[in-house]
Design a protein around this motif. Structure first.
Motif, short mmCIF file in Angstrom:
data_model
loop_
_atom_site.label_atom_id
_atom_site.label_comp_id
_atom_site.label_asym_id
_atom_site.label_seq_id
_atom_site.Cartn_x
_atom_site.Cartn_y
_atom_site.Cartn_z
N GLY A 87 36.19 41.84 45.38
CA GLY A 87 35.65 42.73 44.29
C GLY A 87 35.51 44.54 45.20
O GLY A 87 35.65 45.31 44.67
N LYS A 88 36.83 44.72 46.06
CA LYS A 88 36.68 45.41 46.53
C LYS A 88 38.39 45.89 46.33
O LYS A 88 38.51 47.09 46.18
CB LYS A 88 36.31 45.52 48.08
N ALA A 89 38.76 44.65 46.16
CA ALA A 89 40.42 44.76 45.48
C ALA A 89 40.88 44.63 44.85
O ALA A 89 41.55 45.97 43.46
CB ALA A 89 41.67 43.41 46.18
N TRP A 90 40.04 44.06 43.56
CA TRP A 90 39.77 43.98 42.64
C TRP A 90 38.08 44.24 42.10
O TRP A 90 37.82 43.32 41.56
CB TRP A 90 40.34 42.36 41.61
N PRO A 91 37.45 45.49 41.64
CA PRO A 91 36.54 45.57 40.91
C PRO A 91 36.61 45.43 39.48
O PRO A 91 35.00 44.79 39.26
CB PRO A 91 36.21 47.45 41.56
N GLY A 92 38.08 45.86 38.66
CA GLY A 92 37.56 45.84 37.54
C GLY A 92 36.94 44.27 37.35
O GLY A 92 36.48 43.88 35.62
N VAL A 93 37.92 43.21 37.88
CA VAL A 93 37.70 41.66 37.56
C VAL A 93 36.73 41.63 37.39
O VAL A 93 35.74 40.73 37.03
CB VAL A 93 38.88 41.05 37.83
N LEU A 94 35.63 41.46 39.07
CA LEU A 94 34.88 41.48 39.70
C LEU A 94 33.55 41.43 37.92
O LEU A 94 32.66 41.21 37.68
CB LEU A 94 34.61 41.54 40.53
N GLU A 95 33.70 42.69 38.14
CA GLU A 95 32.69 43.32 36.47
C GLU A 95 32.95 42.63 35.27
O GLU A 95 31.71 42.58 34.98
CB GLU A 95 32.43 44.96 36.43
N ALA A 96 33.87 42.61 35.22
CA ALA A 96 34.52 41.85 34.04
C ALA A 96 33.46 40.54 34.10
O ALA A 96 33.14 39.72 33.26
CB ALA A 96 35.73 41.74 33.39
N VAL A 97 34.24 39.35 34.61
CA VAL A 97 33.19 37.92 35.55
C VAL A 97 31.88 38.21 35.06
O VAL A 97 30.89 37.15 34.95
CB VAL A 97 33.73 37.69 36.51
N ASN A 98 31.43 39.41 36.24
CA ASN A 98 29.43 40.02 35.77
C ASN A 98 29.04 40.22 35.07
O ASN A 98 28.25 40.99 35.03
CB ASN A 98 29.43 39.76 37.09
N LEU A 99 29.56 40.21 33.35
CA LEU A 99 29.00 40.28 32.13
C LEU A 99 29.15 39.25 31.67
O LEU A 99 28.86 39.00 30.73
CB LEU A 99 29.81 41.50 31.55
N ILE A 100 29.63 38.12 32.01
CA ILE A 100 29.16 36.32 31.18
C ILE A 100 28.01 36.61 31.48
O ILE A 100 27.70 35.84 32.00
CB ILE A 100 30.71 36.20 31.74
#
Lengths: 289, 158
Positions: A87-100
């Motif tokens: 999540g530190k490297a790819w916060p955007g990817v993580l926030e997208a996955v955690n909107l599912i």
């Protein structure tokens, strides 16, 4: 009705063998949050279910030798959120996955399933496209790599060949001054599907954008890579003119549907607005300001 | 049809059962295992009434096949109280009337417990977002959210 068989192979080779042999009657089970709903509603009646979660590669999150990440296709959103450094490297990817879906859905649902389900509105997909993620797929003819943006073929369809299974996502290493963000527009506060989803990944050096990628969801039959928007940002200091040009490029790329969530005009306009907001968040993260 | 033999752990107890390959975990819990505390609301992952944990992660039991529980650990609402002693969340839900018809309650409790294990000091916003996958048609959520906040505060004080 034919009898349903459940298989949970320990190796990828076994999974591919079983999946290819069963042909169109087979379905892959990762988190199952789409598959079980489709089975329950009668949309799908698979003859064979191949559960891929016992295959270690499918559920692993690992840092690659060059500093990137490899994420197994069946890694759940919750598992990704629990990872110490992803999540530190790819916060955007993580926030997208955690909107599912809900927390319950995130406990199971995977980015692999989100991509293979082929929804134009899948939240993780625009963020993965912006990240420049590449997927590894394996089938009876061997392994190959595809860019994430090349996977969706249309609503509910992918460009995977018969018998091929999505194995993992590989995200590239990030130079200093890089970050990403994902925003989606939904009619309710949470728990709805995207009217528009925008993922932006940026690298900024001395205030100037040196690299950018933009992924756009829910506004066309597939998630889109918007190269014109990225080009408008690269070389700029994210000034108003550059952002306006990038926003216009996003709106121009839209070929949305009219539905209860949003009209064509609304989705087209919101795509541009969200681009500006998402880029601002990514820039803030990239520069630490 | 050939039934599948499943060996798993439910609420800390080793369990074995037979199921059809297409049965959901919720089918197995409520039917075969007679653990009827998990409720079936929507059966499509929207309402959260069937919430359980699988290896300590909150999930909907309607979105999981029973055969997938092989060698894993399941916790249900039945595992929440210690014998006759209610879990602090259960006690607080009673005291603060955080339920009306009760259909959503077991799912709300399992989900709230999963949240407090992960985050003992959630903000009200975090509670509301965490419980977004649990639908309630009669309490209006406020009493539930207050009960979770208050339980969290009391558990921290102990």
């Amino acid at each position: 009705m034919t009898e349903l068989r459940y298989l949970a192979p320990d190796t990828l080779d076994e999974a591919i063998g079983a999946f290819a042999k069963a042909g169109s009657a087979a379905r892959i089970l990762a988190g199952g949050t789409d598959l079980l709903v489709q089975m329950r509603s009668g949309v799908l009646r698979p003859g064979v279910i191949v559960d891929i979660k016992k295959i270690p590669e499918m559920t692993a999150i690992e840092q690659t030798a060059d500093g990137g990440f490899r994420i197994g296709a069946a890694v759940s959103g919750m598992a990704l959120a629990e990872h110490k450094t992803f999540g530190k490297a790819w916060p955007g990817v993580l926030e997208a996955v955690n909107l599912i879906g809900s927390k319950q859905v995130q406990g199971r649902a995977s980015a692999g399933g989100n991509l293979c389900n082929g929804s134009p509105a899948g939240d993780s997909v625009p963020a993965m496209v912006a990240a420049g993620a590449v997927v590894t797929v394996q089938g009876p003819d061997g392994r190959r790599e595809m860019k994430v943006e090349d996977v969706p073929a249309g609503p509910g369809r992918t460009n995977l060949k018969p018998g091929e299974i999505l194995v993992s996502f590989t995200l590239p290493p990030r130079p200093p001054g890089s970050s990403d963000a994902y925003l989606r527009m939904i009619p309710r506060t949470e728990m709805d599907i995207a009217v528009v989803g925008v993922g932006v990944s940026l690298t900024i050096k001395d205030g100037t954008v040196t690299a950018a990628r933009v992924g756009l969801g829910a506004v066309a039959p597939t998630v889109l890579l918007v190269e014109d928007a990225a080009e408008a940002l690269i070389g700029s200091k994210l000034d108003d003119a550059a952002l306006a040009k990038a926003a216009a490029a996003c709106s121009a790329a839209c070929r949305p549907i009219d539905d209860k969530r949003g009209t064509i005009a609304y989705r087209t306009r919101v795509a541009g607005v969200l681009l500006k907001r998402t880029a601002a968040i990514a820039a803030k993260r990239a520069t630490g300001k | 049809m050939a039934k599948v033999h499943v060996t798993t752990t439910i609420n800390g107890e080793p369990m074995e059962f037979l199921c059809e390959p297409g049965d959901t975990m919720l089918d197995a819990l409520r039917g075969t295992l007679n653990l009827t505390g998990s409720k079936e609301g929507c059966a499509s992952g929207d309402c959260g009434a069937c919430s359980i944990t699988l290896d300590d992660r909150l999930i909907c039991s309607c979105l999981m096949l029973a055969v997938e529980s092989q060698d894993h650990e399941i916790r249900t609402i039945e595992g929440m109280a210690q014998g006759e002693k209610l879990h602090p969340l259960q006690q607080k839900f009673l005291e603060m009337a955080a339920l009306q018809c009760g259909i959503c309650t077991s799912g709300m409790l399992v989900a709230s417990d999963a949240l407090l294990r992960k985050n003992p000091k959630p903000s009200e916003e975090e509670v509301r977002f965490w419980l977004a996958g649990n639908l309630c048609r009669c309490t209006g959520y406020d009493k539930i959210v207050r009960a979770v906040m208050e339980t969290a505060a009391e558990m921290r004080a102990q």
